[in-house]
Structure formats: C-alpha cells, structure tokens
Design a protein around this motif. Sequence first.
Motif, PDB file in Angstrom:
ATOM      1  N   PRO A 286       0.743  -1.170  -0.101  1.00  0.00           N
ATOM      2  CA  PRO A 286      -0.159  -0.037   0.087  1.00  0.00           C
ATOM      3  C   PRO A 286       0.431   1.746  -0.157  1.00  0.00           C
ATOM      4  O   PRO A 286       1.616   1.140   0.582  1.00  0.00           O
ATOM      5  N   ILE A 287       0.294   2.354  -0.384  1.00  0.00           N
ATOM      6  CA  ILE A 287       1.205   3.543  -0.805  1.00  0.00           C
ATOM      7  C   ILE A 287       0.000   4.589  -0.249  1.00  0.00           C
ATOM      8  O   ILE A 287      -0.826   4.793  -0.370  1.00  0.00           O
ATOM      9  N   GLU A 288       0.524   5.762   1.122  1.00  0.00           N
ATOM     10  CA  GLU A 288      -0.527   5.972   1.852  1.00  0.00           C
ATOM     11  C   GLU A 288      -0.731   7.050   0.940  1.00  0.00           C
ATOM     12  O   GLU A 288      -0.321   7.950   0.241  1.00  0.00           O
ATOM     13  N   GLY A 289      -2.450   7.282   1.623  1.00  0.00           N
ATOM     14  CA  GLY A 289      -2.550   8.006   1.069  1.00  0.00           C
ATOM     15  C   GLY A 289      -3.467   7.473  -0.236  1.00  0.00           C
ATOM     16  O   GLY A 289      -3.651   8.955  -1.245  1.00  0.00           O
ATOM     17  N   SER A 290      -3.543   6.638  -0.992  1.00  0.00           N
ATOM     18  CA  SER A 290      -3.535   6.391  -2.325  1.00  0.00           C
ATOM     19  C   SER A 290      -4.032   4.939  -2.713  1.00  0.00           C
ATOM     20  O   SER A 290      -4.316   4.349  -1.668  1.00  0.00           O
ATOM     21  N   ASP A 291      -5.007   4.972  -3.432  1.00  0.00           N
ATOM     22  CA  ASP A 291      -5.789   3.696  -4.131  1.00  0.00           C
ATOM     23  C   ASP A 291      -4.885   2.928  -4.889  1.00  0.00           C
ATOM     24  O   ASP A 291      -5.269   1.711  -4.816  1.00  0.00           O
ATOM     25  N   VAL A 292      -3.621   2.875  -5.391  1.00  0.00           N
ATOM     26  CA  VAL A 292      -3.000   2.248  -6.351  1.00  0.00           C
ATOM     27  C   VAL A 292      -1.465   1.421  -5.485  1.00  0.00           C
ATOM     28  O   VAL A 292      -1.313   2.296  -3.987  1.00  0.00           O
ATOM     29  N   ARG A 293      -1.489   0.385  -5.759  1.00  0.00           N
ATOM     30  CA  ARG A 293      -0.194  -0.316  -4.598  1.00  0.00           C
ATOM     31  C   ARG A 293       1.397   0.232  -5.781  1.00  0.00           C
ATOM     32  O   ARG A 293       1.530  -0.126  -6.341  1.00  0.00           O
TER      33      ARG A 293
END
Length: 144
Positions: free
Chosen positions: A47-54
């Motif tokens: 996960p990337i903080e603040g993002s829906d993409v990984r």
Amino acid sequence: MNRLIAAMGLGLILAGAAVADEAWDTEIGEVIYDHDTDEGHAVLTYPIEGSDVRGIGYIEGLAGQTTGRQAYAGLWVEPDGTGSERCPYAIADPETGEPRWTWGQIEMVFVQPDFPASWVIQRGYCFEDPSEFLVGQPVTADSE
C-alpha cells in the motif's frame, strides 16, 4: 487496461497456491506476493499512504522459492505523484516497459528460510543506498 488485468490474473493462476496465498503484515499495511515474472522475479505489492494504487517490488531470484530463502535484491516502482520523491532519471518498468520516475533499490532478507517466513526489507530512493526499513510478519490462518 483489460489486457493488463487479464495478464495479472493469468499470472496469479500460474504462480501457484503458495504465492497467491502469501502475505505479510507490516506497519504500512499488508504486503502481498502477487505473482512471478517470466524472468524469475517475485512481484510484491504494497500500500501507498493516501493512494488507492499499490507500489510494486520486483525481487530477483525469489520467484517460486518457498524453502531455503535467504537474501535477495530488487527494485521498487510507484506511480508518479503518489508521494515518494521523483528520481532525476527514469527506469523502465520491468513488466510494462513504461518509464517510471519514482523508484529505488530493495534488499530483502528472510528471517526464517521456509514458508511462512518473516522478512526485513531495506529500501532506498533512486540510486541511493537503502536506508528505510520495513519488517513483514507472515499472515497465516493462526494470525487472522
């Protein structure tokens, strides 16, 4: 886009049960062993903080290894604009060939040699030596 989704689905099917079921809890969220590439790289997503993409980690030599795991090297890439710093030079995404400006190196060391196993990852930005640490604890039926 549909072709990419279909290819990823096929990769998951071909990768085998141990790969598709392997995940680790970390302080940033769940890291998932997504699939293997034809070149022998294990593809981990995170996960990337603040993002829906990984974000995506490509770990050289880990593909198909469930026993005797040791230390591995690789790289990570993230979509531009998701929070990590942009590098002065782009690299080609190992799967798509598209330029990625947000990337760096990974060093991954397994604490136990066999599945399921914990690991420690060091990550660096661009050409810098790895300096960030992340610890992964395996997600198992007992840990859920």
